[in-house]
Structure formats: structure tokens, C-alpha cells
Scaffold this active site. Sequence first.
Site: not given
Ligand SMILES: *Cc1c(COP(=O)(O)O)cnc(C)c1O
Length: 427
Positions: A148, A243, A271
Amino acid sequence: MGVTMKLDKSDQLFEKARKRIPGGVNSPVRAFGAVGGHPFFVERAEGPWLYDVDGNRYLDYVCSWGPGILGHAHPQVVEAVQRACAGGLTFGAPTAGEVELAELIGACVPDVEMVRLVSSGTEAVMSAVRVARGFTGREKIIKFAGNYHGHSDGLLVKAGSGLMTQSVPDSAGVPEGYAASTLTGVYNDEASVRALFEENCGQVAAVVVEPVAANMGVVPPKPGFLEFLRCITKEQGALLLFDEVVTGFRLGLGGASAYTGVHADLYTFGKIVGGGMPLAAYGGRRDIMSCVAPLGAVYQAGTLSGNPVAVAAGIATLKILMDDPGIYERIDGRAQTLAAAFQKAGLTVNRAGSLISAFFVQDGKVENYEDACRCDRKAFAAYFNRMLERGIYVAPSPFEAMFVSDAHSDELIEETCEAVAAYFSGI
Ligand SMILES: *Cc1c(COP(=O)(O)O)cnc(C)c1O
């Protein structure tokens, strides 16, 4: 299904919420759709505990889906936020804090020579992909099924069943053209990536990957997989984008590059880096980041980017982590203890540092999205609801990691292990 505890106020709020907010929630997984029942509404949180509006208390293993590495409402972070608030909430002009946070990120992850602050992980990955395209002059990207990267149009794509090359959008409203430039490989499967590069020779701008996948449950890279991605991207003139929205400052101060020894060209963080406030970042090699406006031709901007209150929370959090790197040993050890309890109960457990997943699959390994999809969703839902009744909150979905914070004491971890053992032995 559902739980037997008192949730009157939460239920009333949920009913009202559903009239005004789609599904009653501002992010879909919060609706408890995968586990039956209704969500509880949170009143406040402290340390490892969440308190709902009906007076129930939960030991929180969601930690806001990752940011809460220090537990909730850490006094030093709260104080930094309060101090920042008193000085004004947003200026739309540069502040010293932004420089400090950029330097701290660079100190922890030396590959990040330059960095841009944004407001969400979605924005960070979307922007980093734009930079990769601008830098290489190529359009396509390769991502992996089950990874994701936020909800931007081009990244809401996973493999259509069977044919990897046929990209099908995961969400309505995503133009087919966007999906067409997003190629989907199989996580931990080198051949799938090689095939995509062969079919799209000279057209791939970047491989975007969660270096330890944490959005199909936790799926660590097999030995050699990230090294392979590093090699083939170099060979093909594409960029490697880690990511690290989950893994950054979670697998250790240095994130995935320190944890795995593989170095990417671009990184995204979210995060933890925002310390619980809406803040994320993308950055990497200086020559690549020099493409970003106003230095270069790739446009990216934000009214609230580098917001002083969010920056204060991020700085306070990173400083606590840097001053006490023992935190990582503690949370990793606790995750290891939890992992052992789930293993004993007969589940398939994946762990990387303090990221763990217990998969409800009977037979063997979970190494990619297809493996993860084999989990028994009904069995998970029953387990989720029973744990919630016992005051233990795990993510309301079988495809989310379990997060441990520094506020989860060894005693609380032991109690959780006992609850897990009791549940799976039918007590
Ligand atoms: C949570 C997440 C996102 C998106 O971040 P948001 O702050 O929710 O937009 C992107 N990449 C990874 C790996 C994530 O876990």
C-alpha cells in the site's frame, strides 16, 4: 458476531456519524467492516491505553496504525506541541523547526540528502513518484500486489488475478490510463519483476516497494529480494523508491536501509516521523531531489506543508528515539515474546523488528499477497472480538500489522500472551 461489552454511547455516535460521514468513519478500516460489530469511539488515550466514550479501556496494539511508537500522549511530545501551538498554528513561511527536522531525518537516514515535508504518507509517495518520473523522463512504475502506498490514483492498483501485466484499478474512479502506467509485480518474486522490465524496456521510472511489507500483514523481504531490486533498477536506469511510511524509525532509527543494508534512491516517511500529527516526508539523493520546484521542474506544494505544530511533534519524537536507542531493543524483544505466543497457538507468524503479524493460515509461509489472502477471515474476526472483550485492541483487519510501543510494559505483554494462549486453547 459483535462484542458483549457496553458500547451504548459509541453506538449512538456511530449512528449519527453514518448520516453525515460515509460509513461513519474518515478512513474505511475504522468501520470494523472486516470483523463485524461497530467501532468504539475514543475519548482519550494515554501510554498503551485507549479509553472509549463508554468508559471501556483497551490495551492498544494499533497505535494509530504505526505512529505511536512511544505510546499515546508522551509528555515530552505533548509539551512540544503545546509550546508550538502557543506560538501560532501555521504561517505559510519557513521556520527553524523545518530545518531541524530535515537535519534529524538526514542524520538518521544518511541516504536522505534532501527532504521535503508534506502532510500525509499518500502525498509523500505520490510526490516521490512524480519526482522519479520527472528525473528519469519515464512514465511507468512497478509496484507490488499487497503493498500500500496511499490512495493517490496511480498507486491504487494491484495485480489483476493471473495476468500480472494487466493492471486493473482497485478503486472506482481511477482512470484506466493511470492504472495502465502502474505495473504490478509479485512481492518476493524476482521473475515477476524481470518480466515487467523486459516487457517495458526503457519505460520504467521507478520500482516502488515497502522494504518490509506491512499492509498485507507483515511480510519481510526474502534474503536477496531487495538486493535484486537494487541491482535491476540500476541496470535498467530506473530508480528504487523505499516507501518507509511504516518502517521508517520503526525498524530502527535508520529504517529499512540500515535494517537490510540495501540503499534506495528515494524514500518516503510518514506515521512515526510526524509523532502523531499530520506530517510525512519524501527525500533522497540530492541530484534527484534537485528536480523539485523551485529548484527544478517537478511541481509540488502545500499550504500546511512543514506545519510548525506537526514539525514540533516530529522533532520531539525523533529526539526521544535518538536519545534512547534502547527503545528498539525493548520493543523488538516484546514483539518477539508476542510472536512466540502466536506461534505456540499454531498461527503463522511473520516478524521484522517490532512489526509482527499472526496469520490465520494453517499451512506454512506467507511471502506475498496471494499467501496472505489464504487467511481464515472468519477465524480472525472471532479472535478479534474475543480479544476486544478482554480489553485488548488489535487491528480490526487480518491484513494489518500489530504494533508494539515503548509504553507496552513486559507485564502487559505477558498478559497479552496469556490471553492469546487462553483463547486458542478454548478457555
Ligand atoms: C500508511 C501508509 C501510507 C499512506 O499514508 P497516509 O498518511 O495514510 O496517507 C503509504 N505507504 C505506506 C507503506 C503506509 O503504510
